[in-house]
Scaffold this active site. Structure first.
Site, PDB file in Angstrom:
ATOM      1  N   TYR A 135      12.390 -25.141  -7.024  1.00  0.00           N
ATOM      2  CA  TYR A 135      11.575 -23.921  -6.975  1.00  0.00           C
ATOM      3  C   TYR A 135      12.241 -22.829  -6.139  1.00  0.00           C
ATOM      4  O   TYR A 135      12.039 -21.644  -6.391  1.00  0.00           O
ATOM      5  CB  TYR A 135      10.211 -24.221  -6.353  1.00  0.00           C
ATOM      6  CG  TYR A 135       9.185 -24.760  -7.306  1.00  0.00           C
ATOM      7  CD1 TYR A 135       9.383 -25.966  -7.957  1.00  0.00           C
ATOM      8  CD2 TYR A 135       8.012 -24.071  -7.544  1.00  0.00           C
ATOM      9  CE1 TYR A 135       8.438 -26.472  -8.820  1.00  0.00           C
ATOM     10  CE2 TYR A 135       7.060 -24.571  -8.404  1.00  0.00           C
ATOM     11  CZ  TYR A 135       7.267 -25.769  -9.038  1.00  0.00           C
ATOM     12  OH  TYR A 135       6.318 -26.251  -9.890  1.00  0.00           O
ATOM     13  N   LYS A 190      14.150 -39.444  -8.482  1.00  0.00           N
ATOM     14  CA  LYS A 190      14.975 -39.705  -9.671  1.00  0.00           C
ATOM     15  C   LYS A 190      16.392 -39.985  -9.161  1.00  0.00           C
ATOM     16  O   LYS A 190      17.364 -39.320  -9.522  1.00  0.00           O
ATOM     17  CB  LYS A 190      14.893 -38.485 -10.608  1.00  0.00           C
ATOM     18  CG  LYS A 190      15.598 -38.635 -11.938  1.00  0.00           C
ATOM     19  CD  LYS A 190      14.858 -39.484 -12.949  1.00  0.00           C
ATOM     20  CE  LYS A 190      15.701 -39.668 -14.206  1.00  0.00           C
ATOM     21  NZ  LYS A 190      15.130 -40.633 -15.163  1.00  0.00           N
ATOM     22  N   ASP A 222       9.995 -41.051 -13.946  1.00  0.00           N
ATOM     23  CA  ASP A 222       9.555 -41.305 -15.333  1.00  0.00           C
ATOM     24  C   ASP A 222       8.646 -42.531 -15.387  1.00  0.00           C
ATOM     25  O   ASP A 222       7.605 -42.537 -16.054  1.00  0.00           O
ATOM     26  CB  ASP A 222      10.759 -41.425 -16.290  1.00  0.00           C
ATOM     27  CG  ASP A 222      11.922 -42.236 -15.728  1.00  0.00           C
ATOM     28  OD1 ASP A 222      11.867 -42.666 -14.557  1.00  0.00           O
ATOM     29  OD2 ASP A 222      12.899 -42.449 -16.479  1.00  0.00           O
ATOM     30  N   ASP A 246       4.362 -31.314  -8.928  1.00  0.00           N
ATOM     31  CA  ASP A 246       3.625 -30.379  -9.784  1.00  0.00           C
ATOM     32  C   ASP A 246       3.180 -31.110 -11.056  1.00  0.00           C
ATOM     33  O   ASP A 246       2.015 -31.058 -11.458  1.00  0.00           O
ATOM     34  CB  ASP A 246       4.546 -29.196 -10.127  1.00  0.00           C
ATOM     35  CG  ASP A 246       3.873 -28.202 -11.058  1.00  0.00           C
ATOM     36  OD1 ASP A 246       2.678 -27.914 -10.845  1.00  0.00           O
ATOM     37  OD2 ASP A 246       4.538 -27.725 -12.001  1.00  0.00           O
ATOM     38  N   ASP A 250      -0.867 -32.761 -12.151  1.00  0.00           N
ATOM     39  CA  ASP A 250      -1.650 -32.404 -13.350  1.00  0.00           C
ATOM     40  C   ASP A 250      -1.995 -33.664 -14.140  1.00  0.00           C
ATOM     41  O   ASP A 250      -3.089 -33.805 -14.684  1.00  0.00           O
ATOM     42  CB  ASP A 250      -0.863 -31.450 -14.265  1.00  0.00           C
ATOM     43  CG  ASP A 250      -1.245 -29.983 -14.047  1.00  0.00           C
ATOM     44  OD1 ASP A 250      -1.551 -29.614 -12.894  1.00  0.00           O
ATOM     45  OD2 ASP A 250      -1.225 -29.208 -15.030  1.00  0.00           O
TER      46      ASP A 250
HETATM   47  C1  LIG Z   1       1.864 -21.384 -10.733  1.00  0.00           C
HETATM   48  C2  LIG Z   1       2.924 -22.340 -10.297  1.00  0.00           C
HETATM   49  C3  LIG Z   1       3.953 -21.604  -9.517  1.00  0.00           C
HETATM   50  C4  LIG Z   1       2.341 -23.508  -9.495  1.00  0.00           C
HETATM   51  C5  LIG Z   1       3.454 -24.492  -9.145  1.00  0.00           C
HETATM   52  O1  LIG Z   1       4.286 -24.822  -9.993  1.00  0.00           O
HETATM   53  O2  LIG Z   1       3.464 -24.934  -8.003  1.00  0.00           O
HETATM   54  C6  LIG Z   1       1.234 -24.318 -10.140  1.00  0.00           C
HETATM   55  O3  LIG Z   1       1.635 -24.967 -11.290  1.00  0.00           O
HETATM   56  C7  LIG Z   1       0.659 -25.294  -9.147  1.00  0.00           C
HETATM   57  O4  LIG Z   1       0.619 -26.488  -9.447  1.00  0.00           O
HETATM   58  O5  LIG Z   1       0.211 -24.848  -8.073  1.00  0.00           O
HETATM   59 MG   LIG Z   2       0.985 -26.972 -11.385  1.00  0.00          MG
END
Ligand SMILES: CC(C)[C@H](C(=O)O)[C@@H](O)C(=O)O
Ligand SMILES: [Mg+2]
Ligand SMILES: NC(=O)c1ccc[n+]([C@@H]2O[C@H](COP(=O)([O-])OP(=O)(O)OC[C@H]3O[C@@H](n4cnc5c(N)ncnc54)[C@H](O)[C@@H]3O)[C@@H](O)[C@H]2O)c1
Length: 362
Positions: A135, A190, A222, A246, A250
């Protein structure tokens, strides 16, 4: 105590309004001040993170953040894209430790597409390093070939980078967190391919020596993605880098029923924090009043606990959320047969009502 309130874009404004309503009803002594951020700030001031917004966030004891972004900004120069605002806040405030707890509330076991026995009682904590990795690594960019050095007409590159101190401090955060839980840490990397991951693993092993009471294991990312849906309850504290965290968070959100249920806390070394749902601005449902505000409301509870020294108030919010779910109210993302579908505002109102009722009845 001062809270900077940064709703941002899309559903950000809708869900933050509900969290603010919940904070207001607690009758605690703090001041809230709002500012524009993301696309909204770009429209008004020509920059997604104006100086005044950054100053407010820096001076506040905590930041309550909604979400930023919209597809319509995809063609803007990188520094002007709304997402740079959240990255800028994380970097400028030194928010290196991101906590994303994935808890499956018993009332939501049916909301998930996974088998109930896999997720019932699930309570895992993803700790994501938030200010390093690909990032922020330099150099990065895009170039057009002019001298035949590379075969395509264009090339783009990002740099995945970690330093030992960056890994050491997030490792300590993870081991300390594990000490208060099951005393188990899974470090995800990884290292079979990446140098940054080999350093990550080496440092995790070194820091583990300071925590002989905590068990450390390692998993390739993975495999971790696969194990998270195969046997999620085998995890307790998961510590990983910015990019892997990240993606895995999710994925973990879906074990809780919805991304609309996953709160987060991003802390610096002085426990100043930014609190935001793990999801984004959801342009597909923005303005419709259907977004789930619970991840943001639960993030506000984390803010009370971690940055504002109000653990009891945090408990009240969390217990109100459970009461509301037990009463059968659901936004669309967590709806299942036999429950009542409500919108963003009704969900926020229900949490407020559950808190007030408890206050009245003691
Ligand atoms: C919007 C983006 C920069 C952010 C990230 O990748 O950290 C989001 O996906 C998160 O999970 O907070
Ligand atoms: Mg995110
Ligand atoms: N921290 C942040 O500000 C943040 C985080 C992630 C994505 N984003 C940005 O948000 C924009 C949209 O990204 P995306 O669509 O990939 O991810 P997203 O998280 O916004 O949405 C993904 C899916 O989940 C649904 N969803 C998300 N939050 C929900 C909620 N509270 N209730 C019900 N459903 C919900 C959306 O409707 C969508 O279908 C992009 O510009 C992205 O960069 C910002």
């Amino acid at each position: 105590m001062k809270i900077a309130v940064l709703p941002g874009d899309g559903i950000g404004t809708e869900i933050v309004a509900e969290a603010v309503k919940v904070l207001d009803v607690l009758d605690l002594k703090f001041e809230m001040e709002s500012a524009l951020v993301g696309g909204a700030a770009y429209e008004a001031h020509g920059h997604p993170l104006p100086e005044s917004t950054l100053k407010l966030a820096k001076e506040a004891d905590a930041v309550l953040f909604g979400a930023v972004g919209d597809w319509k900004y995809d063609k803007l120069d990188r520094p002007l894209r709304p997402e740079q605002a959240i990255l800028g806040l994380r970097k400028n405030l030194g928010l290196f430790a991101n906590f994303r707890p994935a808890i499956c509330y018993e009332q939501l076991v049916d909301a998930s597409s996974l088998k109930p026995e896999l997720i019932a009682g699930l309570d895992i904590l993803i700790i994501r390093e938030l200010t390093g990795d690909i990032y922020f690594g330099q150099p990065r960019g895009r170039r057009i070939a002019t001298d035949g050095h590379f075969p395509g007409a264009e090339e783009a590159f990002d740099t995945m980078r970690y330093s030992r101190p960056e890994i050491e401090r997030i490792a300590r955060v993870a081991f300390e967190a594990a000490r208060k839980r099951s005393k188990r840490v899974t470090s995800v990397d990884k290292n079979n391919v990446l140098e940054t991951s080999q350093l990550w693993k080496d440092v995790m092993l070194d820091i583990a020596k300071e925590y002989p009471d905590v068990e450390l294991d390692h998993m390739l990312v993975d495999n971790a993605a696969m194990q998270l849906v195969k046997a999620p309850k085998k995890f307790d504290v998961v510590v990983t880098g910015n990019m892997f965290g990240d993606i895995l968070s999710d994925e973990a959100a879906m074990l809780t029923g919805s991304i609309g249920m996953l709160p987060s806390a991003s802390l610096n070394s002085s426990n100043q924090g930014l609190y935001e749902p793990s999801h984004g601005s959801a342009p597909d449902i923005a303005g419709k009043g259907v977004a789930n505000p619970l991840a943001t409301i639960l993030s506000a509870a984390m803010m009370l606990r971690f940055s504002l020294n109000q653990a009891e108030a945090a408990d009240r919010i969390e217990s109100a959320v459970k009461d509301v779910l037990a009463s059968g109210l659901r936004t669309g993302d967590i709806w299942s047969e036999g429950t009542k579908r409500v919108g963003t505002r009704e969900m926020g109102d229900a949490v407020v009502a559950a808190i007030t009722k408890k206050t009245i009845t003691g």
